[in-house]
Design a protein around this motif. Structure first.
Motif, PDB file in Angstrom:
ATOM      1  N   VAL A   1       0.697  -6.352  -1.858  1.00 15.51           N
ATOM      2  CA  VAL A   1       1.472  -7.389  -1.249  1.00 15.51           C
ATOM      3  C   VAL A   1       2.460  -6.750  -0.039  1.00 15.51           C
ATOM      4  CG1 VAL A   1       3.314  -9.068  -1.819  1.00 15.51           C
ATOM      5  CG2 VAL A   1       1.486  -8.532  -3.560  1.00 15.51           C
ATOM      6  N   HIS A   2       2.555  -7.295   1.043  1.00 14.38           N
ATOM      7  CA  HIS A   2       3.663  -6.796   1.994  1.00 14.38           C
ATOM      8  C   HIS A   2       4.239  -8.013   2.605  1.00 14.38           C
ATOM      9  CE1 HIS A   2       5.120  -4.493   5.161  1.00 14.38           C
ATOM     10  NE2 HIS A   2       4.752  -3.442   4.982  1.00 14.38           N
ATOM     11  N   ASN A   3       5.714  -7.570   2.764  1.00 14.46           N
ATOM     12  CA  ASN A   3       6.676  -8.706   3.321  1.00 14.46           C
ATOM     13  C   ASN A   3       6.227  -9.127   4.840  1.00 14.46           C
ATOM     14  OD1 ASN A   3       7.621  -6.116   3.913  1.00 14.46           O
ATOM     15  ND2 ASN A   3       9.905  -6.555   3.583  1.00 14.46           N
ATOM     16  N   ASP A   4       5.550  -8.195   5.358  1.00 17.93           N
ATOM     17  CA  ASP A   4       5.312  -8.192   6.748  1.00 17.93           C
ATOM     18  C   ASP A   4       4.097  -7.481   7.099  1.00 17.93           C
ATOM     19  OD1 ASP A   4       5.368  -8.768   9.627  1.00 17.93           O
ATOM     20  OD2 ASP A   4       7.010  -7.349   9.972  1.00 17.93           O
ATOM     21  N   PRO A   5       2.965  -8.276   6.552  1.00 19.50           N
ATOM     22  CA  PRO A   5       1.691  -7.498   6.770  1.00 19.50           C
ATOM     23  C   PRO A   5       1.063  -7.108   8.111  1.00 19.50           C
ATOM     24  CG  PRO A   5       1.389  -9.504   5.340  1.00 19.50           C
ATOM     25  CD  PRO A   5       2.787  -9.373   6.139  1.00 19.50           C
TER      26      PRO A   5
ATOM     27  N   CYS B   1       0.089   0.855   6.581  1.00 17.42           N
ATOM     28  CA  CYS B   1      -1.205   0.977   5.892  1.00 17.42           C
ATOM     29  C   CYS B   1      -1.459  -0.289   5.312  1.00 17.42           C
ATOM     30  CB  CYS B   1      -0.968   2.277   5.057  1.00 17.42           C
ATOM     31  SG  CYS B   1      -2.362   2.849   4.091  1.00 17.42           S
ATOM     32  N   ASP B   2      -2.945  -0.668   5.656  1.00 20.55           N
ATOM     33  CA  ASP B   2      -3.597  -1.678   5.062  1.00 20.55           C
ATOM     34  C   ASP B   2      -3.085  -3.000   4.996  1.00 20.55           C
ATOM     35  OD1 ASP B   2      -5.514  -0.001   4.169  1.00 20.55           O
ATOM     36  OD2 ASP B   2      -4.914   0.375   2.070  1.00 20.55           O
ATOM     37  N   GLY B   3      -2.381  -3.119   6.231  1.00 20.58           N
ATOM     38  CA  GLY B   3      -1.978  -4.698   6.370  1.00 20.58           C
ATOM     39  C   GLY B   3      -2.978  -5.666   6.192  1.00 20.58           C
ATOM     40  N   ALA B   4      -4.251  -5.304   6.620  1.00 19.84           N
ATOM     41  CA  ALA B   4      -5.125  -6.627   6.784  1.00 19.84           C
ATOM     42  C   ALA B   4      -5.515  -6.989   5.374  1.00 19.84           C
ATOM     43  CB  ALA B   4      -6.284  -5.968   7.348  1.00 19.84           C
TER      44      ALA B   4
ATOM     45  N   GLY C   1     -10.838  -5.484   1.432  1.00 20.06           N
ATOM     46  CA  GLY C   1     -10.294  -5.093   2.618  1.00 20.06           C
ATOM     47  C   GLY C   1      -9.576  -6.207   3.525  1.00 20.06           C
ATOM     48  N   ILE C   2      -9.920  -7.509   3.028  1.00 22.57           N
ATOM     49  CA  ILE C   2      -9.521  -8.752   3.840  1.00 22.57           C
ATOM     50  C   ILE C   2      -8.564  -9.504   2.857  1.00 22.57           C
ATOM     51  CG2 ILE C   2     -10.318 -10.436   4.923  1.00 22.57           C
ATOM     52  CD1 ILE C   2     -13.122  -9.046   5.276  1.00 22.57           C
ATOM     53  N   ALA C   3      -7.432  -9.629   3.421  1.00 16.06           N
ATOM     54  CA  ALA C   3      -6.412 -10.491   2.568  1.00 16.06           C
ATOM     55  C   ALA C   3      -6.957 -11.797   1.989  1.00 16.06           C
ATOM     56  CB  ALA C   3      -5.253 -10.783   3.298  1.00 16.06           C
ATOM     57  N   ARG C   4      -7.698 -12.529   2.847  1.00 17.04           N
ATOM     58  CA  ARG C   4      -8.127 -13.920   2.321  1.00 17.04           C
ATOM     59  C   ARG C   4      -9.144 -13.806   1.347  1.00 17.04           C
ATOM     60  NH1 ARG C   4     -10.429 -13.259   7.286  1.00 17.04           N
ATOM     61  NH2 ARG C   4     -12.756 -13.620   7.275  1.00 17.04           N
TER      62      ARG C   4
ATOM     63  N   CYS D   1       1.070  -1.141   0.129  1.00 17.01           N
ATOM     64  CA  CYS D   1      -0.049   0.112   0.029  1.00 17.01           C
ATOM     65  C   CYS D   1       0.825   1.182   0.020  1.00 17.01           C
ATOM     66  CB  CYS D   1      -1.008   0.162   1.150  1.00 17.01           C
ATOM     67  SG  CYS D   1      -2.013   1.492   1.463  1.00 17.01           S
ATOM     68  N   SER D   2       1.842   1.350   1.205  1.00 17.29           N
ATOM     69  CA  SER D   2       2.782   2.579   1.340  1.00 17.29           C
ATOM     70  C   SER D   2       4.256   2.073   1.075  1.00 17.29           C
ATOM     71  CB  SER D   2       2.365   3.124   2.421  1.00 17.29           C
ATOM     72  OG  SER D   2       1.143   3.457   2.773  1.00 17.29           O
ATOM     73  N   VAL D   3       4.996   2.835   0.400  1.00 12.40           N
ATOM     74  CA  VAL D   3       6.522   2.661   0.711  1.00 12.40           C
ATOM     75  C   VAL D   3       6.910   3.056   2.045  1.00 12.40           C
ATOM     76  CG1 VAL D   3       8.477   3.342  -0.225  1.00 12.40           C
ATOM     77  CG2 VAL D   3       6.623   3.491  -1.873  1.00 12.40           C
ATOM     78  N   GLU D   4       7.363   2.254   2.638  1.00 21.81           N
ATOM     79  CA  GLU D   4       8.018   2.336   3.955  1.00 21.81           C
ATOM     80  C   GLU D   4       9.473   2.373   4.191  1.00 21.81           C
ATOM     81  OE1 GLU D   4       6.140  -0.854   6.261  1.00 21.81           O
ATOM     82  OE2 GLU D   4       4.302  -0.560   5.360  1.00 21.81           O
TER      83      GLU D   4
END
Ligand code: PEP
Ligand code: MN
Length: 333
Positions: free
Chosen positions: A298-302, A307-310, A274-277, A102-105
């Motif tokens: 896609v996030h390496n550590d959701p 932002c928007d890990g879920a 809003g839900i990964a699954r 979602c965001s560059v961190e």
């Protein structure tokens, strides 16, 4: 109004007709197809003598177009538009798999994710640097620094980058960005759309949270009417009575937009649910109904995402999904 030119018309006569139509104060949009050329007339056509044009020997037919969107209209441009981003093509049978956080961190985060999604078959990297957050107290993005980190990830992987522009004042920072995203909350920021229309860069236009398809097409019309024909439409879910999901993914929008417009249509199952699954089944459904691409978070550590890990997939889940998307596309083709 559209004028269909016969396939055996001489180029000189066609040019003469176009010149004459322009003297009537009309814009003329030419679209060459395999079997015919369509001239789309833009402007006040109420005083144009249809019978006179139809009587010309190079003209096959003349039709009035009732829709208010012209440049984006498939009647004006029967062939699918193919948007090119470097070597990547989107539309007309070419599929864009856009993935990233979602965001560059941080540099490490964006490069790690970029490498992973590339290995899984993504052909474009997404990542927000300027973030439109509902709360002013939430992470607002790394802004200019985030854009630099995206460029570093592009350098490392070769993936072109897609990122959101929220405000016209930031435009100079986006000079070296491959695809500019207009987020759902800015879909009707007409000044922004007009300015982006003057660029020679692909624009990814997301459907607003509570906007109709006609409104989405009219927003694309703003960009195209200013001269930029490289527009990608994106269905990302709309507000309905959905209680357990972030939004309602309007998948019927995909074939309907394809019917109404020649522009590529991609789907964002991440913000839609809003839900990964929920993302994999909706991504596959989008591929099955003819979407020209997907944009997936896609996030390496959701669980630690800013932002928007879920709704973010892990690289491993994304990898499995990318393979299934290919299978569904083969079956649906
Ligand atoms: C995004 O893609 O990061 C985003 C904010 O999406 P939307 O504008 O669709 O909410
Ligand atoms: Mn997001």
């Amino acid at each position: 109004m559209i004028v269909v030119i016969k396939s055996d018309a001489s180029p000189e006569k066609r040019e003469q007709l176009i010149k004459w139509l322009k003297t009537l104060g009309l814009g003329v949009h030419e679209s060459d197809g395999e079997f015919q050329t369509v001239l789309g007339l833009i402007g006040d056509t109420s005083k144009v003598d249809m019978d006179l044009i139809e009587s010309l020997d190079i003209v096959d037919s003349v039709k009035r177009v009732s829709e208010t969107f012209k440049c984006v209209n498939r009647k004006f441009h029967p062939k699918d538009t193919v948007v090119s981003v470097g070597d990547v093509k989107i539309g007309g049978g070419n599929f864009a798999l856009i993935a990233g956080p979602c965001s560059v961190e941080s540099e490490r985060q964006i490069i790690e994710i970029a490498k992973a999604v590339k290995a899984s078959g993504a052909n474009l990297l997404r990542g927000g640097a300027f973030k439109p957050r509902t709360s002013p107290y939430d992470f607002q993005g790394l802004k200019g620094e985030g854009l630099e980190l995206l460029k570093a990830a592009r350098q490392e992987t070769g993936l072109p980058i897609v990122t959101e522009i929220m405000n016209l004042k930031d435009l100079p920072l986006f000079e070296d960005i491959d695809v500019l995203q207009v987020g759902a909350r800015n879909m009707q920021n007409f000044d922004l759309l007009k300015e982006l229309g003057t660029l020679k860069k692909p624009i990814l236009l997301k459907r607003g949270l509570a906007n109709t398809l006609k409104e989405l097409l009219m927003s694309a019309e703003y960009i195209m009417a200013s001269g930029n024909e490289q527009v990608i439409l994106c269905e990302r879910g709309i507000r309905t009575y959905s209680d357990y999901l972030r939004n309602t993914l309007d998948l019927a929008a995909v074939p309907m937009l394809h019917e109404l417009s020649h522009l590529p249509v991609i789907v964002d199952p991440s913000h839609a649910t809003g839900i990964a699954r929920m993302v994999p089944p909706m991504a596959l459904a989008a591929a099955a109904c003819g979407a020209d691409g997907l944009i997936i978070e896609v996030h390496n550590d959701p669980s630690h995402a800013l932002c928007d890990g879920a709704q973010s997939l892990t690289p491993a889940v994304f990898d499995g999904l990318a393979k299934k998307v290919e299978s569904v596309r083969r079956v649906a083709a």
